[in-house]
Design an enzyme around this catalytic site. Structure first.
Site, PDB file in Angstrom:
ATOM      1  N   TRP A 362       0.706  -1.092  -0.089  1.00 43.72           N
ATOM      2  CA  TRP A 362      -0.120  -0.024  -0.140  1.00 43.72           C
ATOM      3  C   TRP A 362       0.845   1.042  -0.167  1.00 43.72           C
ATOM      4  O   TRP A 362       0.275   2.265  -0.300  1.00 43.72           O
ATOM      5  CB  TRP A 362      -0.956   0.020   1.299  1.00 43.72           C
ATOM      6  N   ASP A 363       2.248   1.096   0.263  1.00 44.11           N
ATOM      7  CA  ASP A 363       2.984   2.320   0.360  1.00 44.11           C
ATOM      8  C   ASP A 363       3.021   3.025  -1.044  1.00 44.11           C
ATOM      9  O   ASP A 363       3.040   4.151  -0.902  1.00 44.11           O
ATOM     10  CB  ASP A 363       4.501   1.596   0.412  1.00 44.11           C
ATOM     11  N   GLU A 489       0.009  -2.498  12.477  1.00 43.65           N
ATOM     12  CA  GLU A 489      -0.105  -3.962  12.459  1.00 43.65           C
ATOM     13  C   GLU A 489       0.005  -4.540  13.982  1.00 43.65           C
ATOM     14  O   GLU A 489       0.246  -5.733  14.050  1.00 43.65           O
ATOM     15  CB  GLU A 489       1.124  -4.445  11.395  1.00 43.65           C
ATOM     16  N   LYS A 601       2.383   0.079  15.969  1.00 44.20           N
ATOM     17  CA  LYS A 601       3.527   0.186  15.324  1.00 44.20           C
ATOM     18  C   LYS A 601       3.974   1.384  14.172  1.00 44.20           C
ATOM     19  O   LYS A 601       4.868   1.767  14.272  1.00 44.20           O
ATOM     20  CB  LYS A 601       3.463  -1.129  14.220  1.00 44.20           C
ATOM     21  N   GLN A 602       2.943   1.808  14.055  1.00 49.13           N
ATOM     22  CA  GLN A 602       2.833   3.231  13.242  1.00 49.13           C
ATOM     23  C   GLN A 602       1.615   3.893  13.387  1.00 49.13           C
ATOM     24  O   GLN A 602       0.670   3.345  13.646  1.00 49.13           O
ATOM     25  CB  GLN A 602       3.198   2.866  11.530  1.00 49.13           C
TER      26      GLN A 602
END
Length: 767
Positions: A362-363, A489, A601-602
């Protein structure tokens, strides 16, 4: 690493040829990439990659289940013609042990070249000057070239062996870290090996997928009376040697040109690999055409291509403490990942290494598309076209999971889902909405009717249908999406992930809007779309209804939005009791342990705030950022830029600058310990987004707006935006914003909350 940045280069005075250096000094163009090992390093195999050359392998589960990913895909290295063994008067040149008076290499960000100079002093006092230049072409994406020159201070016997190295028997790395590539033994084999000193041809094929790559190499040598030896073949590759009695001050110059041809993007099961003969013929034709170009003209063409990139992509920052060279290195690496993909995707590591198996995630849509859309929209359209080529397999995947429409793979090269860990792979359904969001962004900025009718509308329809079949209305009329994983995630298989829900709503809205826009623009195309997609007004209305009823978790007591329906009920992670060496958490704790806690995580909710500013008030944004920022580990390289953008938006400028500086150095400083596997393409591209959307305050959802905020010590921020065919120069200073339309017509924007029609030049003072 001792590399340092200047305004337009990355320079290193050491002889480091390790993995980190190989990545930092890599060259690429989106299709072809050559890592930055020094020419005499014959131990570094796996230095050249061609996008789409990959091996497949069966994913084996000790405990199997229906619908799990079945086919792994791993990028493989291709023949590498960038290596030379040098012997002068019987002394082999090894940069690591030689007596060097000077050794410097520099990545020239404007020329698009890697240059090197070494001064080697032999035991008897003979001085040898070594110069090399390497280029991966932007004008001919299948090609790379190298010049290697040797000059001696006195007459000397020089033996030079040029090697075409063949990748080793095993590619990748075994182990726990999912960021690295998968170890595959004997993944490739050489099927054609022919040629002489001047010309050589190699074809390699993967054993399982059968994909082929041809490498056609041409050599020329000038200087001295040459004694050329026949090619020597070893397990490492093919070498050709020239022995020369070289006169003092007369350079011996080797030029190598190479062209590659692959089977192309094999995205359907019915496509057959090309024969060796046909591959060699394709590579030969490209090489013959390109090799006819004079060396100086070749370098000039490369510089011209980079000049076009920099003319709209460069971001200038004024301030004593700002590393302008580091900014440009990141933007240059973005260019190297996206310039020419030739039908393939944009892997998470580009063509700079084998990390993440060469998969696209998806980046691309979430992190790389903004810079492309607003500086080089033709590149953006090319990247989106890759997703359209995946659409048949995305439909198959949706059907396999009993959904309507299309479900794109979380990680893949050829369109098949390759994530064996479905909790953080297939469950990240937001990939569909990310693609739709990127299409919507592209269409808003270009009004590209041709793209909409050819590709865009079909993806928007099929992704909207997937969401309609995945989600459901409850008894009170709310629309829910359950059992998914958002960008974070460290929380998996949750209900009503906020990011997923608001992005799915945007997907619904975009599909409805652009179909209705098409109806107003081209009635014939609209009628054809209705026929092709079996559309009716009731289905479009149902998407609008689902979007309007979408559930957005919110906790009244805490005054913040929930990352999902139950996230705020979990125990907060013991950050104080977790030593630094236990990060990233995914390498030290079982997923279930992580899932039970409030730990990220992000950025997840924070990214939703950026993408959907229409849904949140400034106070809500600030409250949400202040709550989630301390919970975010930054274990993902995607996080710092997102946190920087929102920190700037809510007024935490010192924190925003901290995150920006962290994102700027992710690869330059190997902050996550895996830059040796390649550049983090999403992270380097996000440097532009952080500057433009964070400190520049640019937003593009519901109209164009600028609300800039410069950190203390920053005196200027300047960048270009392509908006609806116009090229606008934005110059931000302490007292206001200057806008100049460099190309095209007037543009409507909102600056500091005030509507402005930008024509010619104007200055909007800061309120």
């Amino acid at each position: 690493m001792t590399a340092r940045t200047t305004a337009w280069s990355l320079v290193d005075d050491s002889v480091d040829s390790g993995g980190h250096a190989q990545t930092l000094f890599a060259l690429g163009n989106g299709f072809l990439g050559a890592r930055g090992a020094v020419e005499e390093d014959l131990t570094s195999t796996g230095q050249v990659f061609a996008n789409g050359f990959y091996e497949t392998w069966p994913i084996v589960y000790p405990e199997d289940a229906y619908g799990l990913a079945r086919t792994g895909q791993t990028i493989q290295a291709v023949p590498d013609p960038t290596h030379v063994a040098l012997i002068v008067d019987g002394h082999p040149f090894d940069p690591a042990t030689a007596t060097l008076r000077e050794h410097r290499r520099w990545l020239d960000l404007r020329a698009g070249t890697l240059r090197r100079h070494a001064t080697w002093v032999l035991p008897g006092g003979l001085v040898v000057e070594i110069e090399s230049t390497r280029v991966v072409s932007t004008t001919r994406p299948e090609c790379l070239a190298m010049e290697y020159a040797v000059t001696t201070s006195a007459d000397a016997q020089v033996e030079m062996t040029h090697w075409i190295l063949v990748p080793g028997r095993a590619a990748g790395h075994a182990g726990l870290d999912p960021r690295r590539s998968t170890a595959l033994a004997d993944a490739t084999r050489v099927t054609t090996d022919e040629g002489d000193w001047a010309r050589h041809r190699l074809v390699m094929r993967t054993r399982s997928s059968g994909i082929g790559v041809a490498c056609s190499v041409r050599r020329t040598l000038r200087g001295g009376v040459q004694d050329r030896l026949d090619p020597v073949r070893t397990d490492a590759g093919v070498g050709v040697t020239t022995s020369v009695r070289l006169a003092a001050g007369t350079p011996l110059t080797l030029r190598v040109s190479a062209a590659y041809a692959t089977d192309g993007p094999l995205l359907t099961d019915t496509q057959a690999p090309t024969t060796d003969l046909a591959l060699v013929g394709s590579a030969d034709r490209v090489l013959d055409d390109w090799s006819a170009v004079d060396w100086d003209d070749l370098l000039a063409d490369q510089a011209d291509a980079l000049a076009q990139w920099w003319s709209t992509t460069d971001v200038e920052v004024g301030g004593d403490e700002v590393d302008q060279g580091a900014i440009r290195w990141n933007l240059f690496q973005t260019f190297q990942a996206v310039a020419h993909n030739l039908g393939h995707g944009i892997p998470a590591k580009g063509v700079s290494g084998s990390g993440y198996d060469g998969h696209a995630f998806w980046d691309t849509e979430a992190m790389v598309m903004p810079i492309l859309t607003y500086t080089h929209p033709r590149m953006a359209r090319s990247a989106l076209s890759y997703r359209h080529r995946l659409l048949p397999r995305a439909r198959e995947r949706a059907a396999e999971l009993h959904h309507a429409g299309a479900l794109f793979p979380w990680r893949s090269i050829d369109g098949r889902e390759a994530s064996a860990f479905f909790e953080a792979g297939t469950a990240q359904y937001h990939i569909d909405a990310d693609i739709a969001y990127a299409i919507n962004r592209y269409l808003r900025s270009t009004l590209d009717l041709a793209y909409l009718t050819a590709e865009g509308a079909e993806i928007l329809v099929e992704t909207a249908r997937m969401w309609a079949s995945l989600g459901f209305f409850d008894s009170r009329g709310g629309f829910h999406i359950h059992g998914v994983t958002g960008p974070d995630e460290y929380s998996a298989m949750v209900d009503d992930n906020l990011f997923t829900n608001v992005m799915a709503a945007a997907n619904f809205d975009a599909a409805a809007f652009w179909l209705e826009w098409l109806r107003g623009q081209d009635r014939t195309a609209w009628a054809e779309a209705r026929r092709r997609f079996r559309l009716d007004d009731a289905e479009i209305a149902s998407w609008r209804a689902a979007s309007a009823a979408m559930t957005i978790p919110y906790d009244e007591a805490l005054g913040v939005h929930g990352q999902d329906a139950h996230f705020l009920e979990h125990e907060v992670w013991d950050f104080a009791g977790t030593p630094r060496e236990m990060y990233p958490l995914l390498l030290h704790f079982h997923p279930l342990t992580i899932y039970r806690h409030q730990v990220l995580k992000q950025a997840d909710v924070v990214l939703a705030l950026i993408n959907r500013p229409d849904l949140f008030t400034p106070d809500q944004m600030r409250a949400d950022f202040d709550y989630y920022d301390p919970l975010t580990t930054g274990d993902s390289t995607l996080s710092a830029s997102t946190q920087a953008i929102m920190a700037a938006t809510v007024g935490h400028l010192d924190l925003a600058e901290h995150y920006f500086r962290s994102s700027l150095r992710i690869d330059l400083d190997d902050a996550h310990g895996n830059t040796s596997d390649g550049v983090h393409v999403a992270a380097v591209a996000s440097v532009w987004t952080t500057l433009v959307m964070g400190f520049g305050g640019f937003r593009d959802y519901g109209g164009y707006s600028l609300d800039p905020r410069l950190p203390e010590g920053w005196t200027r921020l300047a960048f270009h935006l392509r908006l609806l065919g116009a090229l606008v120069l934005v110059e931000i200073a302490e007292h206001g914003v200057g806008l100049t339309v460099c190309e095209g017509d007037a543009v409507d924007m909102t600056v500091y909350g005030t509507p402005v029609r930008v024509e010619g030049q104007c200055f909007i003072p800061r309120p």
